[in-house]
Structure formats: structure tokens, C-alpha cells
Write an enzyme that holds these catalytic residues in place. Structure first.
Site, PDB file in Angstrom:
ATOM      1  N   ASP A 146      -4.414   9.450   5.440  1.00 45.74           N
ATOM      2  CA  ASP A 146      -4.100   8.136   4.891  1.00 45.74           C
ATOM      3  C   ASP A 146      -2.677   7.712   5.277  1.00 45.74           C
ATOM      4  O   ASP A 146      -1.896   7.269   4.426  1.00 45.74           O
ATOM      5  CB  ASP A 146      -4.283   8.149   3.361  1.00 45.74           C
ATOM      6  CG  ASP A 146      -4.195   6.743   2.757  1.00 45.74           C
ATOM      7  OD1 ASP A 146      -4.425   5.760   3.487  1.00 45.74           O
ATOM      8  OD2 ASP A 146      -3.884   6.646   1.547  1.00 45.74           O
ATOM      9  N   HIS A 180      -0.975  11.173  -6.599  1.00 42.26           N
ATOM     10  CA  HIS A 180      -1.894  12.207  -6.122  1.00 42.26           C
ATOM     11  C   HIS A 180      -1.216  13.114  -5.118  1.00 42.26           C
ATOM     12  O   HIS A 180      -0.176  12.768  -4.563  1.00 42.26           O
ATOM     13  CB  HIS A 180      -3.136  11.569  -5.476  1.00 42.26           C
ATOM     14  CG  HIS A 180      -2.789  10.445  -4.525  1.00 42.26           C
ATOM     15  ND1 HIS A 180      -2.773   9.122  -4.908  1.00 42.26           N
ATOM     16  CD2 HIS A 180      -2.418  10.452  -3.222  1.00 42.26           C
ATOM     17  CE1 HIS A 180      -2.419   8.358  -3.880  1.00 42.26           C
ATOM     18  NE2 HIS A 180      -2.196   9.136  -2.849  1.00 42.26           N
ATOM     19  N   GLN A 229      -7.418  13.061  -1.545  1.00 43.43           N
ATOM     20  CA  GLN A 229      -6.228  12.736  -2.348  1.00 43.43           C
ATOM     21  C   GLN A 229      -6.578  12.937  -3.818  1.00 43.43           C
ATOM     22  O   GLN A 229      -7.268  12.109  -4.424  1.00 43.43           O
ATOM     23  CB  GLN A 229      -5.794  11.283  -2.094  1.00 43.43           C
ATOM     24  CG  GLN A 229      -5.170  11.078  -0.716  1.00 43.43           C
ATOM     25  CD  GLN A 229      -5.114   9.620  -0.289  1.00 43.43           C
ATOM     26  OE1 GLN A 229      -6.120   8.906  -0.309  1.00 43.43           O
ATOM     27  NE2 GLN A 229      -3.939   9.155   0.112  1.00 43.43           N
ATOM     28  N   ARG A 242      10.502   5.357  -3.166  1.00 44.77           N
ATOM     29  CA  ARG A 242       9.406   4.400  -3.308  1.00 44.77           C
ATOM     30  C   ARG A 242       8.240   5.145  -3.941  1.00 44.77           C
ATOM     31  O   ARG A 242       7.614   6.002  -3.316  1.00 44.77           O
ATOM     32  CB  ARG A 242       9.000   3.844  -1.949  1.00 44.77           C
ATOM     33  CG  ARG A 242       7.756   2.938  -1.995  1.00 44.77           C
ATOM     34  CD  ARG A 242       7.232   2.730  -0.584  1.00 44.77           C
ATOM     35  NE  ARG A 242       6.064   1.871  -0.469  1.00 44.77           N
ATOM     36  CZ  ARG A 242       4.794   2.269  -0.586  1.00 44.77           C
ATOM     37  NH1 ARG A 242       4.515   3.522  -0.901  1.00 44.77           N
ATOM     38  NH2 ARG A 242       3.812   1.420  -0.386  1.00 44.77           N
ATOM     39  N   ASP A 283       4.827   5.737  -4.956  1.00 42.83           N
ATOM     40  CA  ASP A 283       3.574   5.198  -4.429  1.00 42.83           C
ATOM     41  C   ASP A 283       2.472   5.180  -5.485  1.00 42.83           C
ATOM     42  O   ASP A 283       2.293   6.137  -6.231  1.00 42.83           O
ATOM     43  CB  ASP A 283       3.133   6.084  -3.260  1.00 42.83           C
ATOM     44  CG  ASP A 283       1.888   5.556  -2.585  1.00 42.83           C
ATOM     45  OD1 ASP A 283       1.978   4.490  -1.956  1.00 42.83           O
ATOM     46  OD2 ASP A 283       0.835   6.203  -2.716  1.00 42.83           O
ATOM     47  N   GLU A 328       5.792   0.899  -6.224  1.00 45.21           N
ATOM     48  CA  GLU A 328       4.777   0.325  -5.341  1.00 45.21           C
ATOM     49  C   GLU A 328       3.616  -0.059  -6.246  1.00 45.21           C
ATOM     50  O   GLU A 328       2.740   0.735  -6.528  1.00 45.21           O
ATOM     51  CB  GLU A 328       4.334   1.312  -4.259  1.00 45.21           C
ATOM     52  CG  GLU A 328       3.541   0.641  -3.158  1.00 45.21           C
ATOM     53  CD  GLU A 328       2.030   0.866  -3.217  1.00 45.21           C
ATOM     54  OE1 GLU A 328       1.290   0.051  -2.643  1.00 45.21           O
ATOM     55  OE2 GLU A 328       1.591   1.858  -3.820  1.00 45.21           O
ATOM     56  N   HIS A 330       2.697  -2.118   5.836  1.00 47.52           N
ATOM     57  CA  HIS A 330       1.721  -1.264   6.513  1.00 47.52           C
ATOM     58  C   HIS A 330       0.330  -1.406   5.901  1.00 47.52           C
ATOM     59  O   HIS A 330      -0.652  -0.917   6.450  1.00 47.52           O
ATOM     60  CB  HIS A 330       2.161   0.190   6.421  1.00 47.52           C
ATOM     61  CG  HIS A 330       2.025   0.720   5.021  1.00 47.52           C
ATOM     62  ND1 HIS A 330       2.787   0.234   3.979  1.00 47.52           N
ATOM     63  CD2 HIS A 330       1.182   1.630   4.478  1.00 47.52           C
ATOM     64  CE1 HIS A 330       2.417   0.848   2.858  1.00 47.52           C
ATOM     65  NE2 HIS A 330       1.455   1.700   3.136  1.00 47.52           N
ATOM     66  N   ASP A 331       0.239  -2.045   4.734  1.00 47.63           N
ATOM     67  CA  ASP A 331      -1.060  -2.188   4.072  1.00 47.63           C
ATOM     68  C   ASP A 331      -1.699  -3.531   4.405  1.00 47.63           C
ATOM     69  O   ASP A 331      -1.092  -4.406   5.013  1.00 47.63           O
ATOM     70  CB  ASP A 331      -0.901  -2.026   2.557  1.00 47.63           C
ATOM     71  CG  ASP A 331      -0.886  -0.550   2.142  1.00 47.63           C
ATOM     72  OD1 ASP A 331      -1.556   0.260   2.826  1.00 47.63           O
ATOM     73  OD2 ASP A 331      -0.203  -0.220   1.162  1.00 47.63           O
TER      74      ASP A 331
HETATM   75  C1  GLC Z   1      -0.270   2.955  -1.437  1.00 48.52           C
HETATM   76  C2  GLC Z   1       0.038   2.938   0.044  1.00 48.52           C
HETATM   77  C3  GLC Z   1      -1.258   2.918   0.813  1.00 48.52           C
HETATM   78  C4  GLC Z   1      -2.059   4.133   0.438  1.00 48.52           C
HETATM   79  C5  GLC Z   1      -2.241   4.251  -1.084  1.00 48.52           C
HETATM   80  C6  GLC Z   1      -2.752   5.604  -1.468  1.00 48.52           C
HETATM   81  O1  GLC Z   1      -0.899   1.816  -1.851  1.00 48.52           O
HETATM   82  O2  GLC Z   1       0.856   1.847   0.364  1.00 48.52           O
HETATM   83  O3  GLC Z   1      -1.032   2.868   2.191  1.00 48.52           O
HETATM   84  O4  GLC Z   1      -3.317   4.059   1.047  1.00 48.52           O
HETATM   85  O5  GLC Z   1      -1.023   4.080  -1.767  1.00 48.52           O
HETATM   86  O6  GLC Z   1      -1.727   6.568  -1.360  1.00 48.52           O
END
Ligand code: GLC
Length: 643
Positions: A137, A180, A248, A278, A280, A322, A392-393
Site C-alpha cells: 500500500d 495498523h 494491514q 503525519r 496516518d 491525516e 498521493h491519494d
Molecule cells: C492513508 C494513506 C493512504 C493509505 C491509507 C491506509 O489514508 O494516505 O495512502 O492507503 O492511509 O494506510
């Protein structure tokens, strides 16, 4: 309110024993100040267990500061004295995968000059800790929080990079996945071996009973490629909670040991020189039956606890949430709760602004943006948004039915329109993106694609239409002009500064082919970047545009993050207007025209912004033009006015 239990005495004395009188007393002062926040947060979640957990975490804080290198303690002190350091207009961020940007961490060190040229003062490197092997991922499946991905370097390289950045006045942000771990992480491995302490780090169910009950109200994050939120693991003999991919494994924050372990991880990473963590996927850390298990009150409380621990240990380090969530759930991550301000994350993504930029661009209409942003509660004055155009998303259309209704649109139909528009299927669309995770059951989808491709530059170059190339560049700079001025740290997503288009090479890599987010995660094209020196090349025009944004921004005191924007209502629907004013500075007005053609607005908007003697600070075209009491804005043009 009941008084909270006082900070345990022994903590202050052991701080002095470990750190000496001065540092020990400084720690005890910080700990004393943050203790009430810590204990309140934890008692709220863990009831009677809260005090015990708070005591354990305060000890962790002391361990972190004891291990903290002197140069970082000095930086802490500087930032304690100057807590606005990250709110100043000089702050401009850049977001990149270390390997895609420069091969290795060492390579990144060699590219700091490039970042400086662009006016960057904050570098966010995408996941760089040791991922699991194979699909991971994009690095968000971490197998070891204490090691760097060997493909890009070592922990020592990270330390050296952070030191280089600090020396040149840049700060470093790194991803820390707290929701995770990879199923290959040491904790998961011990769970698999049957160690009960580590089994309790995850959420493992013997049969489908509870998972089914939870799934009745859960949202699917990757319906296309990873349906469901639980994965049967024969190794542990049960169903493991896996919000994202099957590899994950969600951590179980009901277990206080997980909170302690994660605080330790944060401290170790901060002690390597990372300035911003950051965090996540934070909306997902707390689960409650009968809900979507996102944005739960306990998730906020746990973040508040992390905030308190880090403020005790590493006061110079920021937490960034995030949390890409609906507008009504957003500002809480900055600590703004209905009843009180409770310090939580210092930074959060302004995903509403990002979504509204793309919405206005496709519809040539800024009314929804104005309505939605007006309704959003402002960020607390001691925090800051990060503002961005792409990342990146994928782009998930956080358009609420309520906001859409204020301009007479349907939420679902507008979201569908945006998907059609940006995937290029809408007749006449300039955009070339792709649908991501289309869910046939709900009709929802999101969008992948690079900013330049979504702005029309890809299509225009392919058809050799130079007027359209120019329009595409204007769109890209139009969006970024708002990210640079609206409020918060603007983030440049790697490659946007030289208009990199979609990259389809991911299709040749089996682990990536099923995830089209890779189309907007290209390797940096240094050949293209070198053209930033060629007069009138696409790259030069775009790069110079970004440089001007950063340079001008740095010189406008009203763009301090504490100065909240006020939405204005110009008399043209395509024009977005907002004013900002910091108590110590002159007013600022930003005007952006989302229409393809010239529009004019009543010059009364200047007075509404508090400006009586307008000065053009920056614009896409010439100086501010006022004709017959109306401001003239060229198609896809913008202007920053000071007064
Ligand atoms: C966050 C990341 C994303 C990832 C997700 C799971 O949203 O920005 O890219 O797939 O977390 O870790």
C-alpha cells in the site's frame, strides 16, 4: 468539574535525577502543565484505568526526553519560545516519496537545493519506514517502525537528512501509520505465535458473529480491491480487523498497552530529528458497534493524549492528522470541539478546500465552495491547516447534500458529475483522470490523476493545442494560488511544480497494477525539471509561477496561519473571493476567476475586505484592473490584493 489527580511527585524527582536540575525542572514544568489534558483524555476513554495509563505515559515522556539529543532539545526550546514557527507565511511544504523523488535519502539530501529554489521550508517524505515485502500500500503497511526501508537507506541516513534540513531552515515531516501495522510487524508475528500480550494488540474474532455485526454499518475503503473490513487469518485462527488491505492489521486501542507502545514509537522517531509526525488514518483508530467506526470521540481523546505526551517530551514536534473526513468532522482534529478547545493535532489536511477547488474548476462556479467554506468552523488560532491541491491519494468528493442544496444542487448528482468530469467521460471535459474504487452498490467513486492531467495539460499536449496548454497551466496555478493564500501551510505535491502528467508505468508492476493511485505517483522527471531553465517552456512557466507564489506569500504578514479567511460574495458566481487579516498587518484580498473567460465584479469587494488603497501583490496577469467601478479578472486569472 472534578479536580484531576496531581502529577505524581516521583516523576519530578526522577526527572531531576535523570536530566539534571535545569532540564529536569523544565520537563517537570511541561509535564505539570500537560498532565490535566493527559489524564482527562485517558479517564474519558479508559475510566479508572486512565490514571494508571497516564502515569505510564508520563514515564514514557521522560524516557523520550532523556534519550533526546542535545541539538533537538535546543530546537524544542526555540520552538517553545516561538510557538508560531510553523504558522508564518514563509512556510511552504513539498510532499514526495523519497525513492520517487531522489532514489534514496542520501539522494534527497542532494536535492535540498532544488527545494530551496522552489521556496520550500517543510519537506514531507512519504512512508519511509520498513514496509512489508511485496504489496505494501505504498509503504503504509509497516513491518518495523524502527528501521528505514532498506531500499532508500538507513536510520542514520534519516538522522543525517534531518540535520541537513534543520541546518538550512527546513523541517521534516514523516508518516507514522498508527491505525495498523503490517501483518509482518514484530507485534503481529508474536500474536501469530500465540503470545496473549500481542494478540491483544489486534482485534481478532473467533468467528463471523461480531465482524458481521460491525460490517452492517462499516464503510468499505477499497471496495474494488479489498472488500470487507475483516480478514480470516489461519495463522491466528480468527478474523482480524483489517480496515484497509488484508495485510494491514488494525491495532486495538482499547488496549492501553497499544497506546504506550505507539507513544514510544513516536518518541523514537521524533528523536531521530523528525519535526512533524503525519499520523496516518487516525479517524479509524476507535471502533464502536453500530457506527461506521470513524471519527469516534475516543479517537480524538487518544490523539489528545498523544499530543500531551509529546508536548511533555518533545515540545518542538508537531502532530499532523491525516483525517480525510466530511466537513463537519474536520476541525475537531485541530482540537476544536463543541464544548471546548482541547489540544489535539497541530496540523490537519484541509480536504474540504481541496475538493472545492476541483469542484469549482469543473463547474466554473464558486458558489458551492463559498457556501461550504463559510459553514466550516475556523481552525483554532494556535493550529494550522495544510492546504493542498493534490496528494498521493485519490480525491474523494466530500460534498455534503446540505452544502450542495444551498446552491440548488443534489449532492449525489454533483459528485457523479465530478467523477464523470475528471475521469474524462463528460463531454468536453479537459481532464484526464480515472475512477478509483467505483462501488457499484452505492454508485460512489473517487478520482485518481495528477494535477496537470486533471487540469487539462495532458490532453492539450497530446492534441498539440497550445492555447489549451496555456489554459491548463492557468488552471493549475489558479488552484495553487488559493492553496498558497487561503490559510495554512501550502503543500506542493511532487512534480506539480513542473506539471508532471499521469504516469502509466505502474501497470507493468504486478503489485501496483490494481491500484491506479500510482498513476499520480510518478518518478520525478529530472529531465523535465531541468527545463525549468528554458525560457517559455511549460516547465519554466509553471515552476516560475510556483516560485512567485512562495516568494510573495512569504512577504505578506496577513497570510499567517492564525489569520482566518472570511468569505466574500462578489457579484459573479465564477469568482471566489476571500479576505484575511492578521491583527498586526494590513488586509489581504484574494480573487480567483474559475470561468474560462473574463469576468468582472463590483469593486465594492475591496471595501468589504477592508482595503481602501489597493496594491497588487501578485496576479496571474497584470496589475489589478478596475474599470467603471468593476474589477476585471481575465479567464482563469487570479489576483492578490493588499491594502
Ligand atoms: C492513508 C494513506 C493512504 C493509505 C491509507 C491506509 O489514508 O494516505 O495512502 O492507503 O492511509 O494506510
Amino acid at each position: 468539574m472534578e479536580p484531576v489527580s496531581p502529577l505524581p511527585d516521583h516523576l519530578a524527582s526522577s526527572a531531576v535525577a535523570k536530566l539534571g536540575v535545569e532540564e529536569g525542572d523544565a520537563f517537570a514544568t511541561r509535564a505539570g502543565l500537560r498532565w490535566p489534558d493527559l489524564i482527562t483524555a485517558l479517564e474519558n476513554v479508559y475510566g479508572r484505568g486512565g490514571l494508571d495509563l497516564a502515569t505510564r505515559l508520563a514515564k514514557v515522556a521522560l524516557e523520550i526526553v532523556t534519550a533526546r539529543p542535545p541539538d533537538l532539545r535546543r530546537l524544542d526550546r526555540q520552538r517553545e519560545i516561538d510557538p508560531e514557527w510553523f504558522q508564518r507565511p514563509e512556510m511552504v511544504g513539498y510532499v514526495a516519496y523519497a525513492d520517487r523523488f531522489a532514489g534514496t535519502l542520501q539522494g534527497v539530501r542532494d536535492r535540498i537545493g532544488y527545494l530551496e529554489e522552489l521556496g520550500i521550508t517543510y519537506l514531507h517524505l512519504m512512508p519511509l519506514l520498513m514496509p512489508r515485502e511485496g504489496v505494501n500500500d505504498g509503504g503504509y503497511a509497516v513491518a518495523d517502525y524502527d528501521a528505514v526501508d532498506p531500499g532508500i537507506g538507513t536510520m542514520e541516513d534519516l538522522v543525517a537528512l534531518a540535520a541537513d534540513l534543520h541546518e538550512r531552515g527546513l523541517s521534516l515531516c514523516v508518516d507514522l501509520v498508527i491505525n495498523h501495522t503490517a501483518r509482518e510487524h514484530g507485534w503481529a508475528k508474536r500474536a501469530i505465535k500465540g503470545d496473549p500480550r500481542y494478540r491483544a494488540f489486534y482485534r481478532i474474532y473467533p468467528d463471523r458473529d461480531e465482524p458481521d455485526r460491525y460490517e452492517a454499518t462499516l464503510r468499505e475503503i477499497f471496495p474494488d480491491t479489498a472488500p470487507g473490513s475483516f480478514t480470516f487469518s489461519p495463522e491466528v485462527g480468527g478474523w482480524v480487523w483489517t480496515t484497509f488491505h488484508d495485510y494491514q492489521w488494525d491495532l486495538n486501542y482499547e488496549n492501553p498497552d497499544v497506546v504506550v507502545a505507539m507513544a514510544e514509537v513516536m518518541g523514537r522517531l521524533a528523536n531521530r530529528g523528525v519535526d512533524v509526525l503525519r499520523l496516518d488514518a487516525v479517524p479509524f483508530i476507535w471502533k464502536r458497534l453500530g457506527t461506521d467506526c470513524e471519527n469516534q470521540p475516543e479517537a480524538h481523546r487518544i490523539l489528545q493524549a498523544f499530543r500531551a505526551v509529546m508536548a511533555m517530551a518533545t515540545p518542538g514536534v508537531l502532530l499532523k492528522a491525516e483525517a480525510i473526513v466530511p466537513p463537519d468532522d474536520l476541525v475537531q482534529y485541530l482540537g476544536a470541539h463543541d464544548d471546548a478547545f482541547r489540544p489535539e493535532c497541530d496540523l490537519a489536511y484541509h480536504n474540504l478546500l481541496m475538493v472545492m477547488l476541483w469542484s469549482s474548476l469543473a463547474s466554473r462556479d464558486a458558489r458551492l465552495m463559498r457556501a461550504a467554506l463559510t459553514r466550516l468552523r475556523p481552525a483554532p488560532a494556535s493550529t494550522s491547516w495544510v492546504t493542498y491541491v493534490r496528494c498521493h491519494d485519490d480525491i474523494g468528493w466530500a460534498v455534503t447534500d446540505e452544502d450542495a442544496a444551498t446552491v440548488g444542487w443534489g449532492g449525489f448528482s454533483h459528485r457523479s458529475f465530478l467523477n464523470d468530469y475528471y475521469s474524462g467521460s463528460f463531454n468536453g471535459s479537459f481532464a484526464r483522470g480515472a475512477l478509483f474504487q467505483r462501488n457499484p452498490a452505492t454508485g460512489d467513486a473517487r478520482i485518481s490523476g495528477s494535477a496537470a492531467s486533471l487540469c487539462g495539460i495532458e490532453l492539450a499536449l497530446r492534441s498539440g493545442d497550445s492555447a489549451q496548454v496555456e489554459a491548463g497551466i492557468r488552471r493549475l496555478l489558479l488552484l495553487y494560488n488559493i492553496a498558497y493564500s487561503y490559510g495554512g501551510i501550502p503543500l506542493v505535491y511532487m512534480g506539480d511544480e513542473v506539471a508532471l502528467r499521469n504516469d502509466f508505468t505502474y501497470l507493468e508492476i504486478p503489485e501496483r497494477a490494481a491500484d491506479n493511485r500510482w498513476m499520480h505517483r510518478p518518478a520525478m522527471d529530472w529531465v523535465a525539471a531541468a527545463k525549468r531553465g528554458d525560457r517559455q517552456s511549460l516547465e519554466q512557466v509553471v515552476f516560475a509561477g510556483f516560485q512567485r507564489l512562495a516568494r510573495t506569500r512569504a512577504a505578506v504578514p496577513s497570510l499567517h496561519a492564525a489569520a482566518a479567511p472570511t468569505m466574500l460574495s462578489p457579484d459573479d458566481d465564477a469568482v471566489f473571493a476571500f479576505a484575511r487579516r492578521h491583527p498586526t498587518s494590513r488586509p489581504f484580498l484574494g480573487l480567483s476567476n474559475f470561468a474560462d473567460f473574463e469576468r468582472t465584479v463590483d469593486a465594492g469587494v475591496l471595501a468589504a475586505a477592508g482595503i481602501d488603497d489597493p496594491v497588487t501583490l501578485l496576479s496571474s496577469d497584470g496589475d489589478l484592473e478596475i474599470d467603471n467601478g468593476r474589477i476585471v479578472l481575465p479567464g482563469l486569472g487570479f489576483v492578490w490584493v493588499g491594502g
